[in-house]
Scaffold this motif. Structure first.
Motif, short mmCIF file in Angstrom:
data_model
loop_
_atom_site.label_atom_id
_atom_site.label_comp_id
_atom_site.label_asym_id
_atom_site.label_seq_id
_atom_site.Cartn_x
_atom_site.Cartn_y
_atom_site.Cartn_z
N ALA A 1 51.33 53.13 44.60
CA ALA A 1 50.09 53.89 44.47
C ALA A 1 50.33 55.20 43.72
O ALA A 1 49.51 55.60 42.89
CB ALA A 1 49.49 54.16 45.84
N ILE A 2 51.45 55.84 43.98
CA ILE A 2 51.78 57.08 43.27
C ILE A 2 52.02 56.79 41.79
O ILE A 2 51.56 57.53 40.92
CB ILE A 2 53.02 57.76 43.91
CG1 ILE A 2 52.64 58.32 45.28
CG2 ILE A 2 53.56 58.87 43.00
CD1 ILE A 2 53.81 58.81 46.10
N HIS B 1 29.15 44.19 40.22
CA HIS B 1 30.47 44.59 40.70
C HIS B 1 30.93 45.80 39.90
O HIS B 1 30.93 45.77 38.67
CB HIS B 1 31.45 43.43 40.56
CG HIS B 1 30.98 42.19 41.24
ND1 HIS B 1 31.03 42.04 42.62
CD2 HIS B 1 30.40 41.08 40.77
CE1 HIS B 1 30.51 40.88 42.94
NE2 HIS B 1 30.12 40.27 41.84
N ILE B 2 31.31 46.85 40.62
CA ILE B 2 31.74 48.10 39.98
C ILE B 2 33.26 48.17 39.98
O ILE B 2 33.91 47.94 41.01
CB ILE B 2 31.15 49.31 40.71
CG1 ILE B 2 29.62 49.25 40.67
CG2 ILE B 2 31.65 50.61 40.08
CD1 ILE B 2 28.94 50.27 41.56
N PHE B 3 33.81 48.48 38.82
CA PHE B 3 35.25 48.66 38.64
C PHE B 3 35.51 50.07 38.13
O PHE B 3 34.68 50.64 37.40
CB PHE B 3 35.80 47.65 37.62
CG PHE B 3 35.64 46.22 38.05
CD1 PHE B 3 36.62 45.60 38.83
CD2 PHE B 3 34.52 45.49 37.70
CE1 PHE B 3 36.46 44.28 39.24
CE2 PHE B 3 34.36 44.17 38.10
CZ PHE B 3 35.34 43.57 38.88
N GLN B 4 36.63 50.63 38.51
CA GLN B 4 37.10 51.91 37.96
C GLN B 4 38.13 51.57 36.89
O GLN B 4 39.12 50.90 37.18
CB GLN B 4 37.71 52.78 39.05
CG GLN B 4 36.71 53.21 40.11
CD GLN B 4 35.57 54.02 39.51
OE1 GLN B 4 35.80 54.98 38.78
NE2 GLN B 4 34.34 53.62 39.82
N PRO C 1 45.41 48.88 41.71
CA PRO C 1 44.51 48.76 42.85
C PRO C 1 43.40 47.73 42.59
O PRO C 1 42.99 47.51 41.44
CB PRO C 1 43.91 50.17 42.99
CG PRO C 1 44.89 51.07 42.32
CD PRO C 1 45.48 50.26 41.20
N ALA C 2 42.91 47.13 43.67
CA ALA C 2 41.76 46.22 43.55
C ALA C 2 40.59 46.98 42.95
O ALA C 2 40.45 48.18 43.15
CB ALA C 2 41.40 45.68 44.93
N SER D 1 40.28 38.29 39.78
CA SER D 1 39.08 39.12 39.98
C SER D 1 37.83 38.43 39.46
O SER D 1 36.77 38.49 40.10
CB SER D 1 39.24 40.48 39.29
OG SER D 1 40.26 41.23 39.90
N ALA D 2 37.92 37.80 38.29
CA ALA D 2 36.74 37.14 37.73
C ALA D 2 36.25 36.03 38.67
O ALA D 2 35.05 35.95 38.98
CB ALA D 2 37.04 36.58 36.34
N ALA D 3 37.16 35.20 39.14
CA ALA D 3 36.77 34.11 40.05
C ALA D 3 36.25 34.68 41.38
O ALA D 3 35.23 34.20 41.90
CB ALA D 3 37.95 33.19 40.30
#
Length: 142
Positions: free
Chosen positions: A6-7, A31-34, A55-56, A123-125
């Motif tokens: 994560a760091i 669906h929102i993604f960053q 990250p997800a 993620s797409a599926a």
């Protein structure tokens, strides 16, 4: 994701601010993604190489600045990815699902596109995202 991963992700993303991108499916889901946006040749060349995790609901959006056929590869990329090839109006032209990490095999857009969105593999599926669905971000003209 471990705290060390994560760091590492945060430090890589810190150099570039995250932006919101929404995928609107034909089924009516949103669906929102960053995403990090790779706008310069250096950013596009680096992409997600050498990162061990993401990250997800995060990703990288490649802005190619003009509409043309695009080819990507996974050299030095450890994370399996879904690649969404996107037209200038935001519609998804093609999805290359679950790409092979560290591969030098080229992955083609199949037609001229403006950008590519890389998401974690699956993620797409998971979100029911298919060609013809629409990405909403200031990069795309609606």
């Amino acid at each position: 994701m471990t705290w060390l991963a994560a760091i590492a992700w945060a430090s890589a993303a810190a150099a570039q601010q995250l932006e919101g991108l929404t995928i609107a499916t034909k089924a009516g889901d949103r669906h929102i993604f960053q995403v990090e946006v790779a706008r310069t040749p250096d950013q596009r060349s680096q992409g997600l190489m050498y990162r061990k995790s993401m990250p997800a609901d995060h990703g990288m959006l490649f802005d190619f600045e003009r509409v043309e056929p695009v080819s990507m590869w996974m050299k030095n990329t450890y994370i399996p990815l879904d690649m969404l090839f996107i037209r200038p109006d935001g519609t998804i032209a093609r999805i290359a699902a679950n790409t092979e990490p560290l591969s030098t095999r080229t992955i083609s857009s199949g037609e001229p596109v403006l950008s590519v969105l890389e998401l974690n593999a699956g993620s797409a599926a998971l979100h029911g995202i298919r060609p013809g669905d629409r990405a909403e971000h200031p990069l795309f003209k609606h």
